[in-house]
Scaffold this motif. Structure first.
Motif, PDB file in Angstrom:
ATOM      1  N   SER A 254       0.839  -1.203   0.000  1.00 44.17           N
ATOM      2  CA  SER A 254       0.000   0.000   0.000  1.00 44.17           C
ATOM      3  C   SER A 254       0.873   1.252   0.000  1.00 44.17           C
ATOM      4  O   SER A 254       1.892   1.325   0.683  1.00 44.17           O
ATOM      5  CB  SER A 254      -0.912   0.019   1.234  1.00 44.17           C
ATOM      6  OG  SER A 254      -1.620   1.244   1.304  1.00 44.17           O
ATOM      7  N   GLY A 255       0.450   2.258  -0.767  1.00 36.22           N
ATOM      8  CA  GLY A 255       1.160   3.528  -0.799  1.00 36.22           C
ATOM      9  C   GLY A 255       0.662   4.524   0.229  1.00 36.22           C
ATOM     10  O   GLY A 255       1.208   5.618   0.360  1.00 36.22           O
ATOM     11  N   LEU A 256      -0.371   4.151   1.003  1.00 31.94           N
ATOM     12  CA  LEU A 256      -0.923   5.054   2.011  1.00 31.94           C
ATOM     13  C   LEU A 256       0.055   5.205   3.172  1.00 31.94           C
ATOM     14  O   LEU A 256       0.686   4.230   3.600  1.00 31.94           O
ATOM     15  CB  LEU A 256      -2.259   4.523   2.515  1.00 31.94           C
ATOM     16  CG  LEU A 256      -3.386   4.464   1.477  1.00 31.94           C
ATOM     17  CD1 LEU A 256      -4.580   3.711   2.024  1.00 31.94           C
ATOM     18  CD2 LEU A 256      -3.781   5.870   1.042  1.00 31.94           C
ATOM     19  N   LYS A 257       0.161   6.446   3.684  1.00 26.61           N
ATOM     20  CA  LYS A 257       1.134   6.717   4.749  1.00 26.61           C
ATOM     21  C   LYS A 257       0.500   7.174   6.060  1.00 26.61           C
ATOM     22  O   LYS A 257       1.051   6.946   7.128  1.00 26.61           O
ATOM     23  CB  LYS A 257       2.149   7.760   4.271  1.00 26.61           C
ATOM     24  CG  LYS A 257       3.041   7.276   3.138  1.00 26.61           C
ATOM     25  CD  LYS A 257       4.025   8.355   2.727  1.00 26.61           C
ATOM     26  CE  LYS A 257       5.012   7.824   1.681  1.00 26.61           C
ATOM     27  NZ  LYS A 257       4.320   7.346   0.459  1.00 26.61           N
ATOM     28  N   ASP A 258      -0.639   7.866   6.012  1.00 25.19           N
ATOM     29  CA  ASP A 258      -1.271   8.298   7.254  1.00 25.19           C
ATOM     30  C   ASP A 258      -2.782   8.373   7.087  1.00 25.19           C
ATOM     31  O   ASP A 258      -3.301   8.235   5.971  1.00 25.19           O
ATOM     32  CB  ASP A 258      -0.702   9.652   7.731  1.00 25.19           C
ATOM     33  CG  ASP A 258      -0.954  10.780   6.745  1.00 25.19           C
ATOM     34  OD1 ASP A 258      -2.125  11.031   6.397  1.00 25.19           O
ATOM     35  OD2 ASP A 258       0.024  11.413   6.303  1.00 25.19           O
ATOM     36  N   VAL A 259      -3.472   8.588   8.199  1.00 27.79           N
ATOM     37  CA  VAL A 259      -4.935   8.520   8.197  1.00 27.79           C
ATOM     38  C   VAL A 259      -5.574   9.586   7.322  1.00 27.79           C
ATOM     39  O   VAL A 259      -6.696   9.407   6.843  1.00 27.79           O
ATOM     40  CB  VAL A 259      -5.485   8.617   9.636  1.00 27.79           C
ATOM     41  CG1 VAL A 259      -4.996   7.454  10.483  1.00 27.79           C
ATOM     42  CG2 VAL A 259      -5.116   9.939  10.288  1.00 27.79           C
ATOM     43  N   GLY A 260      -4.866  10.682   7.078  1.00 32.51           N
ATOM     44  CA  GLY A 260      -5.433  11.751   6.276  1.00 32.51           C
ATOM     45  C   GLY A 260      -5.612  11.400   4.812  1.00 32.51           C
ATOM     46  O   GLY A 260      -6.303  12.119   4.081  1.00 32.51           O
ATOM     47  N   GLU A 261      -5.012  10.305   4.358  1.00 31.10           N
ATOM     48  CA  GLU A 261      -5.102   9.908   2.950  1.00 31.10           C
ATOM     49  C   GLU A 261      -6.236   8.913   2.681  1.00 31.10           C
ATOM     50  O   GLU A 261      -6.457   8.520   1.537  1.00 31.10           O
ATOM     51  CB  GLU A 261      -3.771   9.282   2.511  1.00 31.10           C
ATOM     52  CG  GLU A 261      -2.573  10.217   2.647  1.00 31.10           C
ATOM     53  CD  GLU A 261      -1.271   9.522   2.284  1.00 31.10           C
ATOM     54  OE1 GLU A 261      -1.313   8.370   1.807  1.00 31.10           O
ATOM     55  OE2 GLU A 261      -0.210  10.123   2.484  1.00 31.10           O
ATOM     56  N   ILE A 262      -6.940   8.516   3.702  1.00 29.76           N
ATOM     57  CA  ILE A 262      -7.931   7.441   3.566  1.00 29.76           C
ATOM     58  C   ILE A 262      -9.173   7.855   2.784  1.00 29.76           C
ATOM     59  O   ILE A 262      -9.675   7.115   1.935  1.00 29.76           O
ATOM     60  CB  ILE A 262      -8.342   6.912   4.962  1.00 29.76           C
ATOM     61  CG1 ILE A 262      -7.215   6.095   5.573  1.00 29.76           C
ATOM     62  CG2 ILE A 262      -9.618   6.080   4.878  1.00 29.76           C
ATOM     63  CD1 ILE A 262      -6.965   4.756   4.905  1.00 29.76           C
ATOM     64  N   ASP A 263      -9.713   9.028   3.063  1.00 32.34           N
ATOM     65  CA  ASP A 263     -11.030   9.385   2.537  1.00 32.34           C
ATOM     66  C   ASP A 263     -10.938   9.885   1.094  1.00 32.34           C
ATOM     67  O   ASP A 263     -11.059  11.081   0.804  1.00 32.34           O
ATOM     68  CB  ASP A 263     -11.685  10.444   3.432  1.00 32.34           C
ATOM     69  CG  ASP A 263     -13.174  10.578   3.153  1.00 32.34           C
ATOM     70  OD1 ASP A 263     -13.724   9.717   2.435  1.00 32.34           O
ATOM     71  OD2 ASP A 263     -13.789  11.536   3.662  1.00 32.34           O
TER      72      ASP A 263
END
Length: 267
Positions: free
Chosen positions: A136-145
């Motif tokens: 996954s390229g996601l790094k923090d919760v702010g990128e989820i939505d």
């Protein structure tokens, strides 16, 4: 009145008294906390597997988990046998408390749940976060939505209720069990799974390459839950909760279960 009828009168009166007493329900136990909180004579504790906040299997045969250990301590305090009951789904735990099939559970004391069951004071606060799979390229919760995201939640959980309301772009995917969530992450059917970080770190150990994202999107406030109608036992549970937090029982149980993501109590 004849001599025989006078002789029979006391006996008839006694029979009437015995009959009437048999018709009056006996209020056994009165204000005894054990009678209120464990009316069957044993403490039936509803637990949910796969999370250190509730119960984890132990290779040595002795279960671990904060909920499991608190339940055992509560049964000891009430001087009743302890009967842990492990349900496959968190929704089943909540239903068991709601209907009175279980006497206690150890769960997030959300406002929605407080309408269905009563809660003692909070004994543990835990960060809420996301687990993402390997690659996954996601790094923090702010990128989820984002519009192309699929976020898994346990069906009927407080995360389900909150994220179904708060996520405006991502799609919420309801999943029955933690085991199913691990499977869907491993096959990339979902992009992330949301719950408390204690559970997420436990899941990560079973999912190579997965990561708990930095940051948090909320917190869970765990407390002892009891069925509605047993609020006469809440004073006892308030004192019990104060005892298990001040004595270090909760911290010790959390350490034995390897629980992570705890929010430190304010001093």
């Amino acid at each position: 009145m004849t001599r025989d009828s006078r002789r029979c009168a006391p006996a008839a009166g006694l029979a009437l008294v015995l009959l009437m007493s048999a018709l009056v329900p006996v209020q056994a136990g009165g204000d005894d906390p054990a009678h209120i909180l464990a009316p069957t004579g044993k403490l039936r504790a509803a637990l949910y597997p796969g999370t250190p906040t509730s119960i984890l299997p132990d290779p040595g045969g002795q279960p671990r988990g904060v909920g499991y250990e608190i339940g055992k301590a509560l049964a000891d305090k009430l001087h009743v046998p302890y009967e842990p009951v492990v349900y496959a789904k968190n929704a089943e735990v909540l239903e068991a408390v709601k209907t009175g099939a279980a006497d206690v559970a150890f769960t997030n004391a959300s406002p929605a749940r407080a309408k269905l069951m009563d809660f003692a004071p909070v004994y543990l606060r835990i960060e809420l976060g996301y687990l993402v799979p390997d690659g996954s390229g996601l790094k923090d919760v702010g990128e989820i939505d984002a519009a192309d995201r699929k976020v898994g939640v346990t069906s009927g959980s407080s995360s389900d209720a909150e994220l179904s309301r708060d996520l405006k772009n991502a799609t919420v995917v309801r999943i029955p069990t933690i085991k199913d969530a691990i499977e869907q992450l491993s096959t990339h059917q979902i992009d992330a799974f949301a719950t408390n970080k204690a559970t997420l770190f436990e899941m990560a150990e079973k999912l190579p390459g997965s990561r708990v994202l930095d940051g948090r999107w909320g917190e869970e406030r765990h407390a002892i839950a009891i069925p509605k109608g047993r609020d006469a036992g809440l004073d006892f549970l308030r004192d019990f909760t104060a005892d298990i937090t001040s004595s270090g029982l909760v911290d010790a149980a959390a350490a034995r279960a390897g629980l992570k993501g705890i929010i430190a109590s304010e001093k």
